[in-house]
Design an enzyme around this catalytic site. Structure first.
Site, mmCIF file in Angstrom:
data_model
loop_
_atom_site.group_PDB
_atom_site.id
_atom_site.type_symbol
_atom_site.label_atom_id
_atom_site.label_comp_id
_atom_site.label_asym_id
_atom_site.label_seq_id
_atom_site.Cartn_x
_atom_site.Cartn_y
_atom_site.Cartn_z
ATOM 1 N N LYS A 1 -8.267 3.069 -0.798
ATOM 2 C CA LYS A 1 -8.712 2.315 -1.970
ATOM 3 C C LYS A 1 -10.062 1.632 -1.774
ATOM 4 C CE LYS A 1 -4.778 0.054 -1.915
ATOM 5 N NZ LYS A 1 -3.913 0.923 -1.103
ATOM 6 N N VAL B 1 -4.411 5.114 -6.553
ATOM 7 C CA VAL B 1 -3.868 4.160 -7.531
ATOM 8 C C VAL B 1 -2.343 4.187 -7.586
ATOM 9 C CG1 VAL B 1 -3.862 3.414 -9.943
ATOM 10 C CG2 VAL B 1 -5.972 4.264 -8.914
ATOM 11 N N ASP C 1 -3.902 -5.885 -3.495
ATOM 12 C CA ASP C 1 -3.679 -4.444 -3.579
ATOM 13 C C ASP C 1 -3.790 -3.975 -5.030
ATOM 14 O OD1 ASP C 1 -2.591 -1.785 -2.509
ATOM 15 O OD2 ASP C 1 -1.059 -2.317 -3.985
ATOM 16 N N GLY D 1 4.713 5.538 -0.234
ATOM 17 C CA GLY D 1 5.644 6.397 0.490
ATOM 18 C C GLY D 1 4.921 7.479 1.264
ATOM 19 N N GLU E 1 4.238 -5.928 4.571
ATOM 20 C CA GLU E 1 3.778 -6.098 5.941
ATOM 21 C C GLU E 1 4.211 -7.463 6.465
ATOM 22 O OE1 GLU E 1 2.299 -3.788 7.641
ATOM 23 O OE2 GLU E 1 1.935 -2.356 6.010
ATOM 24 N N GLU F 1 -6.893 11.073 -6.006
ATOM 25 C CA GLU F 1 -5.745 10.793 -6.863
ATOM 26 C C GLU F 1 -4.818 9.729 -6.287
ATOM 27 O OE1 GLU F 1 -3.389 10.290 -9.649
ATOM 28 O OE2 GLU F 1 -4.680 12.014 -10.074
ATOM 29 N N LYS G 1 -6.728 -1.489 -7.080
ATOM 30 C CA LYS G 1 -6.389 -0.378 -7.967
ATOM 31 C C LYS G 1 -6.955 -0.591 -9.371
ATOM 32 C CE LYS G 1 -2.244 0.518 -5.265
ATOM 33 N NZ LYS G 1 -0.762 0.424 -5.187
#
Length: 340
Positions: free
Chosen positions: A125, A152, A220, A321, A209, A149, A224
């Site tokens: 990112k 985001v 985060d 993931g 985390e 891709e 995005k």
């Protein structure tokens, strides 16, 4: 296609597993064949062999010993930038850690590759949120493809949906749940947990985390949102120029009160055009239970896209993931190969 992995952690290994699992399928259906000639990872070590690295053995070694050593092929002693400069490759797979404040070291990796005319596929990112326009121009100037891709919504095809399926539409607003960790925490708080207990559970499950600031403070989601503002709306602002609030100030009582009034707290990232100005924000909102975003629970992501042609469309899917993010790299890799 000669590939180099820059970063061979969770995401890189997720792609590697898919490449091995689908090797025959990709060759038979798409004519896609590949050879991994380099792997550079700050923790595992680095290998470079123009003749090809045994990806299956590299995966097993990364899992079993946490080390890529000479038993797997020629060890490369220089850093990732030098590997990119030295290598006779076609595509750089950039999957190092994200630094939203500097965009490094990923931005240097991407700049080096694009300057050399190498295609780049990334899930990072930082470079997009900070340097999108520069990197796109660099890719165009050197006839290289630059695809991202997974930056985001992981493997959920948001950017491709907007770019391709909604081609010809004017996008007026994009808003949604862009961070699965905070959505999981808010879901657990609605079920009766305190914020601290829900955060601890998220950490135990690997969603958060040990230092969860990037998630719970909204950074985060902010990265995005900034990517969407630049890629979709053409904005130029850096992430921290937009207002951002996380979920640390939301109590279990506030969550319960919202639910009692027919609403549900969500951390919402939003980008919209107001007159001639692109605006964006991240912050907790009370979403009406009748809205599609309200029903998205757990660590799932969801985004509603408002366009002039179709009104509001909502896409729901995994936002993180190993396999899911690895898939985003695979989808972009196939595009580099001219496969749509």
């Amino acid at each position: 296609m000669r590939l180099i992995f820059i970063g061979f952690g969770t995401v890189g290994q997720g792609l590697a597993e898919l490449l091995l699992e689908k090797k025959n399928h990709l060759a038979e259906k798409y004519g896609f064949k590949y050879k991994v000639i380099g792997i550079s990872d700050i923790n595992l070590g680095s290998l470079y062999d123009p003749g090809g690295i045994n990806l299956e053995k590299a995966l097993k070694a990364a899992s079993a010993t946490g080390k890529l050593d000479s038993s797997l092929g020629p060890v490369y002693e220089k850093d990732a930038v030098r590997m990119i400069q030295d290598a006779e490759a076609d595509v750089i797979l950039e999957a190092t850690y994200t630094d939203i404040k500097t965009g490094e070291p990923a931005t240097s990796h991407i700049r080096t590759a694009l300057s050399k005319g190498l295609h780049v596929v990334t899930t990072n990112k930082g470079p997009l949120a900070l340097h999108y326009h520069e990197l796109v121009r660099l890719a165009e100037d050197n006839n290289a493809k630059f695809l991202f891709e997974g930056t985001v919504m992981s493997g959920t095809p948001l950017l491709n949906l907007i770019r391709e399926t909604l081609a010809g539409s004017s996008i007026q607003e994009i808003k949604g749940i862009l961070n699965g960790t905070t959505n999981y925490i808010l879901t657990q708080m609605e079920a009766g947990m305190s914020y601290d207990t829900a955060l601890k559970k998220a950490q135990e499950l690997g969603y958060a985390e040990a230092v969860p600031d990037a998630d719970v403070l909204g950074w985060d989601a902010l990265a995005k949102v900034s990517i969407l503002a630049k890629v979709v709306f053409g904005a130029n602002k850096d992430p921290f120029e937009y207002p951002c609030e996380g979920i640390t100030g939301i109590s279990a009582e506030a969550v319960a009160d919202a639910r009692a009034s027919g609403k549900r707290y969500k951390l919402i990232g939003k980008v919209w055009r107001e007159a001639n100005e692109v605006k964006a924000s991240v912050g907790p909102e009370k979403v009406d239970l009748s809205h599609p975003l309200s029903g998205v629970t757990g660590a799932t992501n969801a985004v509603s896209i408002c366009s002039d042609t179709l009104g509001e469309i909502t896409i729901v899917g995994p936002g993180a993931g190993k396999r899911e993010t690895g898939f985003s790299l695979l989808a972009d890799l196939l595009k580099v190969g001219g496969i749509k």
